[in-house]
Design a protein around this motif. Structure first.
Motif, PDB file in Angstrom:
ATOM      1  N   ARG A  56       6.583 -62.113 -35.845  1.00  0.00           N
ATOM      2  CA  ARG A  56       7.723 -62.270 -36.769  1.00  0.00           C
ATOM      3  C   ARG A  56       8.930 -61.491 -36.253  1.00  0.00           C
ATOM      4  NH1 ARG A  56       3.599 -61.218 -40.595  1.00  0.00           N
ATOM      5  NH2 ARG A  56       4.512 -59.206 -41.148  1.00  0.00           N
ATOM      6  N   GLU A  57       8.685 -60.249 -35.834  1.00  0.00           N
ATOM      7  CA  GLU A  57       9.781 -59.412 -35.346  1.00  0.00           C
ATOM      8  C   GLU A  57      10.405 -59.976 -34.077  1.00  0.00           C
ATOM      9  OE1 GLU A  57       8.239 -55.500 -34.878  1.00  0.00           O
ATOM     10  OE2 GLU A  57       8.196 -55.074 -37.038  1.00  0.00           O
ATOM     11  N   ALA A  58       9.608 -60.683 -33.282  1.00  0.00           N
ATOM     12  CA  ALA A  58      10.092 -61.243 -32.014  1.00  0.00           C
ATOM     13  C   ALA A  58      10.767 -62.595 -32.197  1.00  0.00           C
ATOM     14  CB  ALA A  58       8.938 -61.363 -31.031  1.00  0.00           C
ATOM     15  N   GLY A  59      10.870 -63.077 -33.436  1.00  0.00           N
ATOM     16  CA  GLY A  59      11.576 -64.316 -33.700  1.00  0.00           C
ATOM     17  C   GLY A  59      10.757 -65.567 -33.490  1.00  0.00           C
ATOM     18  N   ALA A  60       9.477 -65.520 -33.851  1.00  0.00           N
ATOM     19  CA  ALA A  60       8.597 -66.680 -33.673  1.00  0.00           C
ATOM     20  C   ALA A  60       9.159 -67.901 -34.380  1.00  0.00           C
ATOM     21  CB  ALA A  60       7.201 -66.359 -34.199  1.00  0.00           C
ATOM     22  N   HIS A  61       9.063 -69.043 -33.701  1.00  0.00           N
ATOM     23  CA  HIS A  61       9.509 -70.305 -34.286  1.00  0.00           C
ATOM     24  C   HIS A  61       8.351 -71.112 -34.874  1.00  0.00           C
ATOM     25  CE1 HIS A  61      13.050 -70.109 -31.249  1.00  0.00           C
ATOM     26  NE2 HIS A  61      13.388 -69.549 -32.400  1.00  0.00           N
ATOM     27  N   ALA A  62       7.158 -70.961 -34.315  1.00  0.00           N
ATOM     28  CA  ALA A  62       5.973 -71.690 -34.789  1.00  0.00           C
ATOM     29  C   ALA A  62       4.741 -70.865 -34.472  1.00  0.00           C
ATOM     30  CB  ALA A  62       5.873 -73.063 -34.129  1.00  0.00           C
ATOM     31  N   VAL A  63       3.763 -70.910 -35.371  1.00  0.00           N
ATOM     32  CA  VAL A  63       2.522 -70.160 -35.194  1.00  0.00           C
ATOM     33  C   VAL A  63       1.366 -70.956 -35.780  1.00  0.00           C
ATOM     34  CG1 VAL A  63       1.265 -68.007 -35.669  1.00  0.00           C
ATOM     35  CG2 VAL A  63       3.753 -67.950 -35.384  1.00  0.00           C
ATOM     36  N   THR A  64       0.232 -70.898 -35.132  1.00  0.00           N
ATOM     37  CA  THR A  64      -1.029 -71.353 -35.710  1.00  0.00           C
ATOM     38  C   THR A  64      -2.129 -70.465 -35.156  1.00  0.00           C
ATOM     39  OG1 THR A  64      -2.444 -73.283 -36.126  1.00  0.00           O
ATOM     40  CG2 THR A  64      -1.559 -73.048 -33.904  1.00  0.00           C
ATOM     41  N   ASP A  65      -3.257 -70.399 -35.848  1.00  0.00           N
ATOM     42  CA  ASP A  65      -4.372 -69.654 -35.267  1.00  0.00           C
ATOM     43  C   ASP A  65      -5.327 -70.630 -34.592  1.00  0.00           C
ATOM     44  OD1 ASP A  65      -5.393 -70.633 -37.695  1.00  0.00           O
ATOM     45  OD2 ASP A  65      -6.618 -68.869 -38.067  1.00  0.00           O
ATOM     46  N   VAL A  66      -5.937 -70.167 -33.521  1.00  0.00           N
ATOM     47  CA  VAL A  66      -6.805 -71.017 -32.699  1.00  0.00           C
ATOM     48  C   VAL A  66      -8.229 -70.882 -33.212  1.00  0.00           C
ATOM     49  CG1 VAL A  66      -7.624 -71.508 -30.369  1.00  0.00           C
ATOM     50  CG2 VAL A  66      -5.265 -70.739 -30.734  1.00  0.00           C
ATOM     51  N   THR A  67      -8.732 -71.964 -33.811  1.00  0.00           N
ATOM     52  CA  THR A  67     -10.080 -71.935 -34.388  1.00  0.00           C
ATOM     53  C   THR A  67     -10.860 -73.174 -33.942  1.00  0.00           C
ATOM     54  OG1 THR A  67      -9.102 -72.769 -36.458  1.00  0.00           O
ATOM     55  CG2 THR A  67      -9.517 -70.404 -36.313  1.00  0.00           C
ATOM     56  N   GLY A  68     -11.289 -73.998 -34.886  1.00  0.00           N
ATOM     57  CA  GLY A  68     -12.260 -75.039 -34.586  1.00  0.00           C
ATOM     58  C   GLY A  68     -11.815 -76.136 -33.645  1.00  0.00           C
ATOM     59  N   PHE A  69     -10.511 -76.437 -33.567  1.00  0.00           N
ATOM     60  CA  PHE A  69     -10.038 -77.495 -32.681  1.00  0.00           C
ATOM     61  C   PHE A  69      -9.761 -76.987 -31.267  1.00  0.00           C
ATOM     62  CE2 PHE A  69      -8.249 -79.554 -36.743  1.00  0.00           C
ATOM     63  CZ  PHE A  69      -9.450 -80.203 -36.984  1.00  0.00           C
ATOM     64  N   GLY A  70     -10.007 -75.698 -31.021  1.00  0.00           N
ATOM     65  CA  GLY A  70      -9.791 -75.142 -29.696  1.00  0.00           C
ATOM     66  C   GLY A  70      -8.309 -74.986 -29.381  1.00  0.00           C
ATOM     67  N   LEU A  71      -8.028 -74.354 -28.244  1.00  0.00           N
ATOM     68  CA  LEU A  71      -6.637 -74.148 -27.841  1.00  0.00           C
ATOM     69  C   LEU A  71      -5.918 -75.486 -27.680  1.00  0.00           C
ATOM     70  CD1 LEU A  71      -4.269 -72.389 -26.881  1.00  0.00           C
ATOM     71  CD2 LEU A  71      -5.260 -72.475 -24.584  1.00  0.00           C
ATOM     72  N   ALA A  72      -6.559 -76.445 -27.017  1.00  0.00           N
ATOM     73  CA  ALA A  72      -5.919 -77.745 -26.788  1.00  0.00           C
ATOM     74  C   ALA A  72      -5.593 -78.431 -28.108  1.00  0.00           C
ATOM     75  CB  ALA A  72      -6.827 -78.625 -25.934  1.00  0.00           C
ATOM     76  N   GLY A  73      -6.535 -78.379 -29.062  1.00  0.00           N
ATOM     77  CA  GLY A  73      -6.324 -79.042 -30.343  1.00  0.00           C
ATOM     78  C   GLY A  73      -5.228 -78.406 -31.161  1.00  0.00           C
ATOM     79  N   HIS A  74      -5.195 -77.091 -31.210  1.00  0.00           N
ATOM     80  CA  HIS A  74      -4.170 -76.428 -32.010  1.00  0.00           C
ATOM     81  C   HIS A  74      -2.806 -76.481 -31.332  1.00  0.00           C
ATOM     82  CE1 HIS A  74      -6.791 -75.160 -35.226  1.00  0.00           C
ATOM     83  NE2 HIS A  74      -7.698 -74.841 -34.314  1.00  0.00           N
ATOM     84  N   ALA A  75      -2.773 -76.502 -29.995  1.00  0.00           N
ATOM     85  CA  ALA A  75      -1.511 -76.744 -29.295  1.00  0.00           C
ATOM     86  C   ALA A  75      -0.993 -78.137 -29.621  1.00  0.00           C
ATOM     87  CB  ALA A  75      -1.708 -76.580 -27.791  1.00  0.00           C
TER      88      ALA A  75
END
Length: 325
Positions: A201-220
């Protein structure tokens, strides 16, 4: 359950609760985000999420702590802070009561670390144990973080190493030499994403999600679709748990990872020359995984300097898809 199947299952709910009739639902059924968000007033919104799963470790305390950290992560992915939690659990009839007590103790430790409180819950009988949390969080409506919002020129940063699915599978299969990897995976899974969320948040994030069941590729892919951008992942830069690559090469890949490959299909393009075990890890379902953050390169550099993750890719203009190089 994959994204397409889930969309089909949820269709009757979309029809019953049209988004236009509920303007204070800031994030709901129509959104591929980590939690639901409801606006209470101009300066307060509540975040609501629920997550639970069967044991991933034999140690009931650690299992409880991991399950709680995993549930809390959805609030951090939305830019909020957890406030109130309810346990949701299932245990076999006749189980030694000391085991559920340890599961609840582990969950309580994670909740206390988050600055929140467990105020109750619900437990049923079931042959397979299950545990998790319903979490209520808070956020200012203007500070809400979502999967949509990534911009061309952003860097992509991952805050935790990948490989929990592969490592847990290797432990279950008794693959030789998995012990150090399991210890590292456990340390990663019990770690909260609270500080990483604050720094993002402090760094000015534009989008965030946590990487869980769909894996990195899925959440990307979720970020790409929600933002209407092209996401490029640099496979060799992705953080991996110790020995995860070796264990994947030994065959400790998950059924969930294979389903992710099938369900994501053409939304993810894998470039030539990448090893199969490394690609498996990019699709590997994660338990209590890290945050995937799209933010300006200067902000990503600040997070790297703080030891809060590694830049693993970039965001560009173009069709909404993921390219793995």
């Amino acid at each position: 359950m994959g994204p397409e199947t889930l969309a089909q299952v949820l269709r009757p709910l979309h029809e019953r609760f049209p988004p236009g009739e509920h303007p204070d639902v800031l994030v709901g059924l129509a959104d591929a985000d980590d939690a639901a968000v409801y606006r209470v007033s101009d300066d307060l919104a509540v975040i609501q999420t629920l997550d639970f799963f069967p044991p991933v470790l034999d140690d009931p305390y650690l299992y409880g702590r991991i399950a709680a950290a995993n549930a809390l992560s959805d609030v951090y992915a939305m830019g909020g802070e957890a406030r109130l939690c309810l346990n949701i659990a299932a245990f076999p009839e006749g189980m030694d009561p000391a085991i559920p007590a340890e599961v609840f103790r582990g969950g309580a430790a994670a909740v206390a670390e988050a600055g929140a409180v467990v105020a109750g819950g619900h437990t049923i009988l079931d042959e397979e144990p299950k545990y998790g949390l319903s979490v209520l969080g808070v956020v200012h409506p203007d500070a809400l973080l979502r999967a949509g919002g990534a911009r061309p020129g952003d860097a992509l940063l991952l805050t935790k190493p990948l490989g929990t699915g592969v490592v847990l599978t290797a432990a279950q299969q008794g693959v030789p030499g998995h012990e150090a990897a399991l210890e590292a995976a456990t340390a990663s899974m019990v770690a909260l994403n609270r500080e990483a969320s604050r720094l993002a948040r402090e760094a000015g994030a534009h989008a965030v999600t946590d990487v869980t069941g769909f894996g990195l590729a899925g959440h990307a892919s979720e970020i790409a679709a929600a933002s209407g951008v092209r996401v490029v992942l640099e496979a060799e830069r992705v953080l991996l748990l110790p020995d995860a690559l070796r264990l994947a090469a030994a065959g400790a890949v998950t059924g969930g990872g294979r389903r992710n490959v099938e369900q994501l299909g053409a939304r993810v393009r894998v470039g030539p020359g990448l090893s199969a075990p490394l690609v498996d890890l990019l699709y590997d379902p994660q338990t209590s995984g890290g945050l995937l953050v799209a933010l300006p390169p200067r902000g990503a550099a600040a997070l790297e300097e703080a030891g809060a993750g590694r830049t693993i890719g970039s965001v560009g203009a173009g069709p909404a898809r993921v390219e793995i190089r």
